[in-house]
Write an enzyme that holds these catalytic residues in place. Structure first.
Site, PDB file in Angstrom:
ATOM      1  N   ASN A   6       8.282  -1.371  12.402  1.00  0.00           N
ATOM      2  CA  ASN A   6       6.896  -1.417  11.929  1.00  0.00           C
ATOM      3  C   ASN A   6       6.350  -2.834  12.182  1.00  0.00           C
ATOM      4  O   ASN A   6       6.903  -3.817  11.685  1.00  0.00           O
ATOM      5  CB  ASN A   6       6.872  -1.077  10.434  1.00  0.00           C
ATOM      6  N   HIS A   9       2.816  -6.392  10.247  1.00  0.00           N
ATOM      7  CA  HIS A   9       2.650  -7.768   9.795  1.00  0.00           C
ATOM      8  C   HIS A   9       2.438  -8.769  10.927  1.00  0.00           C
ATOM      9  O   HIS A   9       2.066  -9.911  10.685  1.00  0.00           O
ATOM     10  CB  HIS A   9       3.790  -8.170   8.867  1.00  0.00           C
ATOM     11  N   HIS A  42       0.632   1.205  10.613  1.00  0.00           N
ATOM     12  CA  HIS A  42      -0.133   1.876   9.562  1.00  0.00           C
ATOM     13  C   HIS A  42      -1.597   1.474   9.723  1.00  0.00           C
ATOM     14  O   HIS A  42      -1.938   0.304   9.550  1.00  0.00           O
ATOM     15  CB  HIS A  42       0.419   1.411   8.200  1.00  0.00           C
ATOM     16  N   ARG A  44      -4.615   1.371   8.018  1.00  0.00           N
ATOM     17  CA  ARG A  44      -5.107   1.533   6.638  1.00  0.00           C
ATOM     18  C   ARG A  44      -6.612   1.725   6.628  1.00  0.00           C
ATOM     19  O   ARG A  44      -7.313   1.235   7.511  1.00  0.00           O
ATOM     20  CB  ARG A  44      -4.749   0.286   5.802  1.00  0.00           C
ATOM     21  N   ARG A  48      -6.761  -3.790   6.911  1.00  0.00           N
ATOM     22  CA  ARG A  48      -6.387  -5.169   6.566  1.00  0.00           C
ATOM     23  C   ARG A  48      -5.452  -5.795   7.590  1.00  0.00           C
ATOM     24  O   ARG A  48      -5.352  -6.998   7.677  1.00  0.00           O
ATOM     25  CB  ARG A  48      -5.768  -5.240   5.176  1.00  0.00           C
ATOM     26  N   GLU A  69       1.313   5.721  10.819  1.00  0.00           N
ATOM     27  CA  GLU A  69       1.225   6.009   9.389  1.00  0.00           C
ATOM     28  C   GLU A  69      -0.247   6.053   9.017  1.00  0.00           C
ATOM     29  O   GLU A  69      -1.019   5.187   9.459  1.00  0.00           O
ATOM     30  CB  GLU A  69       1.895   4.900   8.581  1.00  0.00           C
ATOM     31  N   THR A 100       2.483   0.165   0.422  1.00  0.00           N
ATOM     32  CA  THR A 100       2.558   1.544  -0.061  1.00  0.00           C
ATOM     33  C   THR A 100       3.545   1.606  -1.221  1.00  0.00           C
ATOM     34  O   THR A 100       4.730   1.394  -1.039  1.00  0.00           O
ATOM     35  CB  THR A 100       3.024   2.474   1.086  1.00  0.00           C
ATOM     36  N   GLU A 150       9.878  11.347   5.175  1.00  0.00           N
ATOM     37  CA  GLU A 150      10.424   9.996   5.112  1.00  0.00           C
ATOM     38  C   GLU A 150      10.662   9.672   3.638  1.00  0.00           C
ATOM     39  O   GLU A 150       9.729   9.699   2.826  1.00  0.00           O
ATOM     40  CB  GLU A 150       9.459   8.980   5.730  1.00  0.00           C
ATOM     41  N   HIS A 195      11.112   1.538   3.693  1.00  0.00           N
ATOM     42  CA  HIS A 195      10.378   0.696   2.749  1.00  0.00           C
ATOM     43  C   HIS A 195      11.319  -0.265   2.048  1.00  0.00           C
ATOM     44  O   HIS A 195      12.229   0.156   1.348  1.00  0.00           O
ATOM     45  CB  HIS A 195       9.583   1.469   1.693  1.00  0.00           C
TER      46      HIS A 195
HETATM   47  N1  PXP Z   1       7.654   3.461   5.782  1.00  0.00           N
HETATM   48  C1  PXP Z   1       6.408   3.570   5.279  1.00  0.00           C
HETATM   49  C2  PXP Z   1       5.839   4.928   5.084  1.00  0.00           C
HETATM   50  C3  PXP Z   1       5.652   2.423   4.976  1.00  0.00           C
HETATM   51  O1  PXP Z   1       4.412   2.566   4.477  1.00  0.00           O
HETATM   52  C4  PXP Z   1       6.199   1.159   5.224  1.00  0.00           C
HETATM   53  C5  PXP Z   1       5.387  -0.061   4.949  1.00  0.00           C
HETATM   54  O2  PXP Z   1       4.270  -0.073   5.746  1.00  0.00           O
HETATM   55  C6  PXP Z   1       7.495   1.091   5.762  1.00  0.00           C
HETATM   56  C7  PXP Z   1       8.210   2.254   6.004  1.00  0.00           C
HETATM   57  C8  PXP Z   1       8.130  -0.210   6.095  1.00  0.00           C
HETATM   58  O3  PXP Z   1       8.373  -0.920   4.953  1.00  0.00           O
HETATM   59  P1  PXP Z   1       8.814  -2.454   5.060  1.00  0.00           P
HETATM   60  O4  PXP Z   1       7.697  -3.190   5.697  1.00  0.00           O
HETATM   61  O5  PXP Z   1       9.061  -2.842   3.653  1.00  0.00           O
HETATM   62  O6  PXP Z   1      10.059  -2.470   5.917  1.00  0.00           O
END
Ligand code: PXP
Length: 242
Positions: A6, A9, A42, A44, A48, A69, A100, A150, A195
């Protein structure tokens, strides 16, 4: 075990200055060179971090697969059906949250969610639902007709933190994930998880045999600051090997 990286960031850093670097497309390419099986972003509602133009550019540039996402918002679902990522993971979204916070509160009678699932599926997109590791919620996901879920690993991740309070027990949370994954697989769902997973806490989750895909963002991008994106992904890939 597939690793989907992901890269939200990377866009968070860019948006901190509203400028044009760092570029999520470059980050995705680096992650793929280092062995990522997919790229997750994601989009959003408040935009952001990831912007529509990022998703469009990634849909063209990603060589593995794109997992988008999204919340069940009309405009974003429509955007996804036009873009046709390989996978869409529906997540709950609250404007004020930092990230999330929980899984989707699933109800079979949720017309908005049912509509979003149908639209995405009719566009040929594989649909996954981000849910807490609760057996009841898994049964509702099955009833909603999606191929995948998930599991939210946030509770386990919080309990694994060095600063976690004594009330939080990582083994209890891990057992919940194990039971949830076994149940989901037994009723025909593909099981993903994510997550809060880090280099320190990922291995017990990766060892759950029913889980086939992990989505990891924050920890990889954080460590990419020190090691570079390729090395950060390579080290995570290494940890996921049985
Ligand atoms: N899975 C989902 C559905 C999420 O919303 C996120 C965060 O955007 C992640 C996984 C990844 O989480 P993390 O950034 O804490 O690894």
């Amino acid at each position: 075990m597939r690793l989907y990286v992901n890269i939200d960031h990377v866009a968070t850093i860019r948006e901190a200055r509203k400028t044009d670097e760092p570029d999520p497309v470059q980050a995705a390419a680096a992650a793929e060179r280092a062995g990522a099986d997919g790229i997750t972003v994601h989009l959003r509602e408040d935009r952001r971090h990831i912007q529509d133009a990022d998703v469009t550019a990634l849909a063209r540039s990603v060589r593995t697969v794109l997992n988008l996402e999204l919340g069940a918002h009309t405009d974003i679902v429509r955007f996804a059906t036009r873009l046709k990522p390989f996978q869409a993971t529906l997540v709950p979204e609250k404007r004020q949250e930092i990230t999330t916070e929980g899984g989707l509160a699933l109800r079979t009678g949720d017309r908005r969610l049912r509509g979003a699932i149908a639209q995405l599926r009719d566009a040929g997109i594989r649909v996954s639902l981000f849910i807490d590791p609760s057996l009841k919620t898994i049964d509702v996901a099955r009833a909603l007709g999606v191929p995948a879920i998930e599991l939210h690993t946030g509770k386990y991740a919080n309990a694994s933190k060095r600063r976690a309070s004594n009330e939080l027990r990582p083994n209890k949370a891990l057992n919940e994930l194990r039971k949830a994954a076994a149940h989901a697989k037994s009723i025909g769902l593909a099981v993903h998880a994510g997550h809060g997973l880090t280099y320190q806490n990922v291995q017990p989750v990766a060892a759950i045999p029913e889980i086939e895909e992990l989505n990891i963002g924050h920890s990889i991008v954080s460590n990419a600051v020190f090691w570079g994106m390729e090395e950060a992904v390579r080290r995570m890939v290494q940890l996921l090997k049985p």
